[in-house]
Design a protein around this motif. Structure first.
Motif, short mmCIF file in Angstrom:
data_model
loop_
_atom_site.label_atom_id
_atom_site.label_comp_id
_atom_site.label_asym_id
_atom_site.label_seq_id
_atom_site.Cartn_x
_atom_site.Cartn_y
_atom_site.Cartn_z
N LEU A 1 0.80 1.66 -11.52
CA LEU A 1 -0.10 1.73 -10.36
C LEU A 1 -1.55 1.50 -10.77
O LEU A 1 -2.31 0.84 -10.06
CB LEU A 1 0.06 3.08 -9.67
N ALA A 2 -1.95 2.01 -11.94
CA ALA A 2 -3.32 1.82 -12.41
C ALA A 2 -3.59 0.35 -12.72
O ALA A 2 -4.64 -0.20 -12.35
CB ALA A 2 -3.58 2.68 -13.65
N ASN B 1 -6.06 -7.50 -8.78
CA ASN B 1 -5.42 -7.86 -7.51
C ASN B 1 -4.55 -9.11 -7.61
O ASN B 1 -3.94 -9.51 -6.62
CB ASN B 1 -6.46 -8.02 -6.40
N TRP C 1 -1.98 -2.26 -11.50
CA TRP C 1 -1.93 -2.97 -10.22
C TRP C 1 -3.23 -2.80 -9.45
O TRP C 1 -3.76 -3.75 -8.87
CB TRP C 1 -0.74 -2.43 -9.44
N ASN C 2 -3.77 -1.60 -9.47
CA ASN C 2 -5.01 -1.32 -8.75
C ASN C 2 -6.20 -2.04 -9.38
O ASN C 2 -7.15 -2.40 -8.68
CB ASN C 2 -5.26 0.19 -8.73
N GLN D 1 0.83 -1.20 0.00
CA GLN D 1 0.00 0.00 0.00
C GLN D 1 0.86 1.25 0.00
O GLN D 1 1.98 1.26 0.54
CB GLN D 1 -0.90 0.05 1.25
N THR E 1 3.87 8.63 -7.98
CA THR E 1 2.57 8.35 -8.61
C THR E 1 2.51 8.87 -10.04
O THR E 1 1.82 8.30 -10.89
CB THR E 1 1.42 8.95 -7.78
#
Length: 422
Positions: free
Chosen positions: A271-272, A278, A274-275, A233, A264
């Motif tokens: 990050l997008a 899951n 990965w988000n 996180q 970011t």
């Protein structure tokens, strides 16, 4: 008794040896003493390798830049440099044939001098120009370790065997033969152990012991930690932000607001993705500095997206392709980019089990066409224009799978270097 086809064989002078043969350890010790070069018998006539000492044992390693000379189904095989970003950083990677160690020239700080704060950065700019002799960036070191640990490779024998414990072991083993700043990388690199609530205090004590050498000392340069872990996180904190790592629930890493913004922005796509899924992992390699109380703060950070099987990917289309190859039980490698920008075309995967390997698989954008791909490419996919075509079929007949340390319970070392204890 005949050896299985998947076990490597070496000619050591007039003697034929294998990691499973009786007397293999003694043969390596004698060969090292006499400076004998083993030959890997995956090809007619053999491919020269060398024996180096590692700790209290010996290892058989491929000669530098000879991976492409091995048979594609040999564990020592590597695709040619033009199918990898490693060619761009080759001058910054120096292998010593006597010791078996590889020295990396890096372009990030390894220590902080008293009264001088280290610049906090998030990876390197996309598309930045670099000369072929450039030192390795933080991302370059991460890609090198991943490649040396062979975590960019896959064959069916790996199925169900790539939990974090195995990933960590392979990374630390690769670090044992890697030098950074003239020192063994294994002494500076921290990779979290698998967390256990029952062993919480024991794990914390081992961590404190490893971090002790990076604590500040009056009037002396302070060494920076190198931390390699899976990101769990990124959270706001009372001051700035904090990064929470998997298997390290009791220790967050601080980062200031400016570094969080750069992180970011620089890794927005990773990050997008990965988000959104899951099942993906986001691997972090960072330098970190400890306060006098042992609290860590990130200094420089790079991130790498991987599939559930820890295979590196750059985007969701690569995830789809590599997951398909894994599901179909294919044998392949994922070329690492090192310093190459996203605009530089590189195969997403290189198949090693086709009729005429190696077979690159290349993703192209809508403005490109198959003729623009590498001359040897037999497969291209433009995800914006079409569904994924069928991948080239396996070769017919029995094909020996590459020998793997994971199939051997990691008892013999990496598939292209095999450990023997005299």
């Amino acid at each position: 008794m005949a050896l299985p086809d998947d076990v490597p064989r070496y000619a050591l002078g007039d003697e034929l040896v294998s990691p499973r043969s009786v007397g293999f350890e003694e043969a390596l010790a004698k060969g090292h003493l006499r400076h004998v070069r083993p030959r890997c018998l995956c090809q007619p006539g053999g491919v020269p390798m060398y024996i180096a000492r590692l700790g209290d044992g010996f290892i058989v390693k491929r000669m530098p830049f000879t991976g492409h000379c091995h048979a594609p189904d040999c564990g020592s095989y590597e695709p040619p440099l033009e199918m990898s970003g490693r060619g761009e950083v080759a001058p910054g990677i120096r292998e010593d044939l006597a010791t078996g160690c590889t020295a990396l020239r890096v372009d990030f700080a390894l220590c902080q001098r008293p009264g001088r704060a280290a610049p906090m950065t998030a990876g390197e700019p996309s598309g930045s120009a670099r000369s072929p002799g450039s030192r390795l960036t933080l991302r370059g070191v991460l890609h090198y370790l991943w490649e040396q640990a062979e975590l960019n490779r896959w064959h069916p024998g790996f199925e169900g065997r790539r939990q974090w414990a195995a990933v960590r072991r392979l990374l630390l083993r690769a670090a044992q033969t890697t030098l950074v700043g003239g020192q063994p990388l294994a002494q500076r690199l921290y990779v979290p152990e698998v967390f256990s609530a029952e062993q919480h205090e024991v794990l914390a004590q081992r961590r404190r012991q490893q971090w002790a050498s990076a604590l500040p000392r009056p009037g002396q340069p302070q060494p920076l930690l190198l931390v390699l872990a899976e990101l769990k996180q990124l959270l706001p904190a009372r001051y700035g932000h904090q990064a929470v790592l998997k298997h390290l629930p009791d220790m967050a890493f601080g980062l200031d607001a400016a570094l969080a913004r750069r992180l970011t922005r620089r890794f927005e796509a990773e990050l997008a993705s990965w988000n959104a899924d899951n099942r993906l992992h986001l691997v972090l390699l960072a330098t970190a500095i400890l306060s006098e109380h042992g609290l860590p703060s990130l200094v420089e950070v790079t991130l790498m997206l991987t599939t559930a099987a820890w295979l590196p990917v750059d985007n969701a289309w690569e995830v789809e392709l590599l997951n398909t190859l894994v599901h179909e039980g294919r044998r392949f490698s994922k070329p690492m980019r090192y310093h190459l920008a996203a605009a530089e075309r590189l195969p997403t995967a290189v198949l090693a089990d086709t009729e005429t390997p190696p077979t690159p698989l290349i993703l192209v954008d809508g403005s490109a066409n198959n003729a623009e791909a590498d001359d040897r490419t037999t497969w291209c996919w433009s995800p914006l224009d079409s569904c994924m075509p069928a991948v080239p079929p396996r070769r017919t007949g029995s094909a020996r799978p590459a020998w793997s340390p994971l199939q051997e319970g990691e008892a013999r070392g990496r598939s292209h270097w095999h450990t023997a204890h005299p």
